[in-house]
Design a protein around this motif. Structure first.
Motif, PDB file in Angstrom:
ATOM      1  N   ARG A 189     -34.073  18.805   1.162  1.00  0.00           N
ATOM      2  CA  ARG A 189     -33.563  17.395   0.647  1.00  0.00           C
ATOM      3  C   ARG A 189     -32.443  17.710   1.097  1.00  0.00           C
ATOM      4  N   PRO A 190     -31.285  16.429   0.708  1.00  0.00           N
ATOM      5  CA  PRO A 190     -29.687  16.538   1.535  1.00  0.00           C
ATOM      6  C   PRO A 190     -29.576  16.574  -0.063  1.00  0.00           C
ATOM      7  N   ILE A 191     -28.000  17.180  -0.213  1.00  0.00           N
ATOM      8  CA  ILE A 191     -27.260  17.386  -0.365  1.00  0.00           C
ATOM      9  C   ILE A 191     -26.133  17.236  -0.067  1.00  0.00           C
ATOM     10  N   LEU A 192     -24.972  16.227  -0.906  1.00  0.00           N
ATOM     11  CA  LEU A 192     -23.464  16.377  -0.881  1.00  0.00           C
ATOM     12  C   LEU A 192     -22.873  17.959  -0.756  1.00  0.00           C
ATOM     13  N   THR A 193     -21.813  17.666   0.801  1.00  0.00           N
ATOM     14  CA  THR A 193     -21.836  18.925   0.284  1.00  0.00           C
ATOM     15  C   THR A 193     -19.771  19.324   0.540  1.00  0.00           C
ATOM     16  N   PRO A 194     -19.230  18.597  -0.103  1.00  0.00           N
ATOM     17  CA  PRO A 194     -17.590  18.653   0.732  1.00  0.00           C
ATOM     18  C   PRO A 194     -17.198  19.937   0.115  1.00  0.00           C
ATOM     19  N   ARG A 195     -17.125  20.362   1.019  1.00  0.00           N
ATOM     20  CA  ARG A 195     -16.396  21.996   1.873  1.00  0.00           C
ATOM     21  C   ARG A 195     -15.953  22.766   0.167  1.00  0.00           C
ATOM     22  N   PHE A 196     -14.358  22.017   0.077  1.00  0.00           N
ATOM     23  CA  PHE A 196     -13.736  22.756  -1.546  1.00  0.00           C
ATOM     24  C   PHE A 196     -13.206  21.722  -1.346  1.00  0.00           C
ATOM     25  N   ILE A 197     -12.103  21.747  -2.762  1.00  0.00           N
ATOM     26  CA  ILE A 197     -11.339  20.934  -2.703  1.00  0.00           C
ATOM     27  C   ILE A 197     -10.240  20.927  -1.705  1.00  0.00           C
ATOM     28  N   PRO A 198      -9.569  22.114  -0.831  1.00  0.00           N
ATOM     29  CA  PRO A 198      -8.754  22.354  -0.185  1.00  0.00           C
ATOM     30  C   PRO A 198      -8.695  21.070   1.411  1.00  0.00           C
ATOM     31  N   THR A 199      -9.419  20.893   1.888  1.00  0.00           N
ATOM     32  CA  THR A 199     -10.286  20.747   2.976  1.00  0.00           C
ATOM     33  C   THR A 199     -11.218  19.424   2.300  1.00  0.00           C
ATOM     34  N   CYS A 200     -10.449  18.333   1.545  1.00  0.00           N
ATOM     35  CA  CYS A 200     -11.629  17.065   1.314  1.00  0.00           C
ATOM     36  C   CYS A 200     -10.211  16.284   0.414  1.00  0.00           C
ATOM     37  N   THR A 201      -9.955  14.906   0.845  1.00  0.00           N
ATOM     38  CA  THR A 201      -8.856  13.981   0.564  1.00  0.00           C
ATOM     39  C   THR A 201      -9.366  13.408  -0.585  1.00  0.00           C
ATOM     40  N   GLU A 229      -6.736  30.654  -2.969  1.00  0.00           N
ATOM     41  CA  GLU A 229      -7.431  29.231  -2.692  1.00  0.00           C
ATOM     42  C   GLU A 229      -6.501  28.266  -4.419  1.00  0.00           C
ATOM     43  N   ILE A 230      -6.913  28.617  -5.483  1.00  0.00           N
ATOM     44  CA  ILE A 230      -6.627  28.321  -6.769  1.00  0.00           C
ATOM     45  C   ILE A 230      -5.228  27.201  -6.967  1.00  0.00           C
ATOM     46  N   ALA A 231      -3.935  28.541  -6.340  1.00  0.00           N
ATOM     47  CA  ALA A 231      -2.964  27.790  -6.452  1.00  0.00           C
ATOM     48  C   ALA A 231      -2.648  26.333  -5.358  1.00  0.00           C
ATOM     49  N   TRP A 232      -3.852  26.673  -4.434  1.00  0.00           N
ATOM     50  CA  TRP A 232      -3.697  25.561  -3.392  1.00  0.00           C
ATOM     51  C   TRP A 232      -3.620  24.036  -3.761  1.00  0.00           C
ATOM     52  N   VAL A 233      -5.204  24.221  -4.936  1.00  0.00           N
ATOM     53  CA  VAL A 233      -5.640  23.223  -5.024  1.00  0.00           C
ATOM     54  C   VAL A 233      -4.487  22.546  -6.415  1.00  0.00           C
ATOM     55  N   GLN A 234      -4.436  23.315  -7.150  1.00  0.00           N
ATOM     56  CA  GLN A 234      -2.880  22.860  -8.437  1.00  0.00           C
ATOM     57  C   GLN A 234      -1.978  22.075  -7.166  1.00  0.00           C
ATOM     58  N   LEU A 236      -2.279  20.404  -4.507  1.00  0.00           N
ATOM     59  CA  LEU A 236      -2.847  19.736  -3.857  1.00  0.00           C
ATOM     60  C   LEU A 236      -3.152  18.426  -4.755  1.00  0.00           C
ATOM     61  N   CYS A 237      -3.654  18.974  -6.157  1.00  0.00           N
ATOM     62  CA  CYS A 237      -4.147  18.076  -7.298  1.00  0.00           C
ATOM     63  C   CYS A 237      -3.138  18.014  -8.202  1.00  0.00           C
ATOM     64  N   PRO A 238      -2.052  18.019  -8.597  1.00  0.00           N
ATOM     65  CA  PRO A 238      -1.245  18.049  -9.436  1.00  0.00           C
ATOM     66  C   PRO A 238      -1.607  17.176 -11.044  1.00  0.00           C
ATOM     67  N   ASP A 239      -2.598  16.179 -10.983  1.00  0.00           N
ATOM     68  CA  ASP A 239      -2.746  15.482 -12.319  1.00  0.00           C
ATOM     69  C   ASP A 239      -4.219  16.559 -12.269  1.00  0.00           C
ATOM     70  N   THR A 240      -4.303  17.261 -12.076  1.00  0.00           N
ATOM     71  CA  THR A 240      -5.216  18.213 -12.728  1.00  0.00           C
ATOM     72  C   THR A 240      -4.858  19.344 -13.225  1.00  0.00           C
ATOM     73  N   SER A 241      -5.239  19.670 -14.207  1.00  0.00           N
ATOM     74  CA  SER A 241      -4.894  21.523 -15.068  1.00  0.00           C
ATOM     75  C   SER A 241      -5.401  22.317 -14.779  1.00  0.00           C
ATOM     76  N   PHE A 242      -6.620  22.170 -14.310  1.00  0.00           N
ATOM     77  CA  PHE A 242      -7.415  23.080 -13.812  1.00  0.00           C
ATOM     78  C   PHE A 242      -9.007  22.572 -12.799  1.00  0.00           C
TER      79      PHE A 242
END
Length: 437
Positions: A189-201, A229-234, A236-242
């Motif tokens: 069956r299908p499962i949604l798969t955004p690779r990870f936050i850095p590669t998805c707008t 990776e964690i630092a990169w997400v922070q 890219l997403c400054p409105d999130t705390s983790f």
């Protein structure tokens, strides 16, 4: 009605603290559902066919919560690199090749054939961004007798031009077409798969959130694997705390969206609490975390908190599909964390890793991963006669040795949802029928 008995040394988990062993006992399957384990076979089952595996080990099939099918072709390469460099040097280059269906056919034949021969019965699998290749992967896993989920990967930023989707809208359009086409499969069956936050707008995550709600799909991705990776997400997403909040703000972090997050090596206390509260599954990938120098996840802490956890091979950052390797490395890595980092987190033991590989990960698929009555009947038969020894061993000791020493050659039979899976693509059932007394 399809009914049969299996006889042998039956090992399964009730919980993560106890390994249940019935020596030369019986387990009964009826229409793909387990009817219980017995020391003596009840009279009502004594006239039905019996697969006689006397003195062999019968265990629930293993579940692999995190594996990248297109990466199987380059397993064992690039293990001197960390995550982000490894992605750019090896992973993206290889995954781009799956635009060519002829290449995908050749590669996925190998992957699916080796999955068939493994002790894995259920899996959550990443494909690539390519619709045709991902549908081909689903077809081959269906033919291989595996049950589980496959995802068409989404990535529309911070990716090489040759492996970056044109826009969020195009990625979502392609994904919806793939979802509709995947209805042809019964067991995959299908499962949604955004690779990870850095590669998805943000736009792509919004589109995927809409698709998740429209089709009521589960989701898989990566979380808190590597410091860079964690630092990169922070950033890219400054409105999130983790990191986890970057998924949660789109409604794709547990609750009504069944979610697997791979790794969770460096999750903060707030992130851990959200995963616990919202029922997010953790795919612990110890070999991958070691090979890419990511660290050692605090699995003891997660277990003691009652979080949902299974194991992942994470090929190709992990070098093998073998869940035996995943189990042994989970123990070894937990010992290193305990000795070198946090002596309050006791190492994992055999009972716990066997639970993670079976019932723990199996919960993502429903009532899967044990031989309790009412669970789907997934079983693997192991022959340890090639592992020679001079001393007498009890069944638990034999299983423990298998976790450290076995490979797929020790698998002599496999059943998924009550159906026998031949060892070879065009093979017949290899199980041995005999008396049930």
């Amino acid at each position: 009605m399809r009914r049969f008995v299996m006889k042998g040394n039956i090992c399964y988990s009730n919980d993560n603290k106890e390994l249940c062993v019935i020596e030369n006992g019986y387990v009964v399957s009826e229409d793909g559902i387990c009817q219980g384990v017995y020391e003596q076979l009840p009279e009502k089952y004594q006239m039905i066919p019996c697969y006689d595996y006397t003195d062999r080990l019968i265990i629930p099939g293993f579940t692999d919560l995190h594996v990248h099918a297109p990466q199987y072709s380059f397993r064992g390469l690039g293990m001197d690199l960390e995550l982000l460099d490894w992605l750019n040097t090896h992973t993206f280059v290889e995954e781009a090749k799956y635009q060519e269906l002829a290449y995908a056919e050749k590669a996925y034949d190998i992957f699916a054939d080796d999955m068939r021969k493994s002790a894995t019965t259920r899996a959550c699998v990443f494909g690539t961004i390519h619709n045709e290749a991902t549908l081909l992967l689903m077809e081959k896993l269906e033919e291989a007798g595996i049950k589980g989920f496959v995802g068409k990967v989404n990535m529309d930023r911070n990716s090489p031009d040759y492996l970056c989707e044109a826009s969020a809208a195009q990625s979502a359009k392609d994904t919806e077409e793939w979802i509709k086409a995947s209805k042809q499969f019964e067991n995959i069956r299908p499962i949604l798969t955004p690779r990870f936050i850095p590669t998805c707008t943000d736009e792509l995550m919004e589109e995927l959130s809409d698709l998740q709600k429209k089709y009521d799909l589960p989701m898989q991705s990566h979380l808190s694997e590597n410091f860079g990776e964690i630092a990169w997400v922070q950033e890219l997403c400054p409105d999130t705390s983790f990191y986890g909040e970057a998924y949660n703000k789109y409604g794709m972090f547990g609750n009504d969206c069944k979610t697997i997050m791979a790794h969770c090596v460096h999750s903060t206390e707030d992130e851990i609490k959200m995963m616990k509260d919202q029922g997010v599954f953790i795919a612990h990938c110890p070999e991958s975390n070691t090979n890419l120098s990511s660290g050692v996840a605090p699995i003891r802490k997660y277990l003691d908190m009652g979080m949902k956890i299974g194991l992942g091979s994470d090929v190709a950052a992990g070098s093998t599909l073998s869940m035996f390797t995943a189990m042994s490395m989970a123990i070894q890595c937990s010992k290193l964390r305990w000795r070198l980092s946090d002596q309050e987190l006791k190492p994992l033991n055999i009972e716990e890793v066997f639970y993670l590989a079976t019932r723990g990960g199996g919960e993502f698929f429903g009532k899967v991963g044990t031989f309790e009555k009412g669970y789907e009947f997934d079983a693997v038969v192991l022959d340890d006669s090639s592992l020679r020894h001079p001393q007498e061993l009890i069944v638990k000791e034999r299983l423990e040795r298998m976790i450290y020493l076995a490979d797929d050659r020790n698998v002599v039979a496999k059943f998924v949802n009550g159906k026998s899976v031949p060892r070879d693509k065009d093979g017949d059932e290899t199980a041995i029928f005999g008396g049930n007394q």
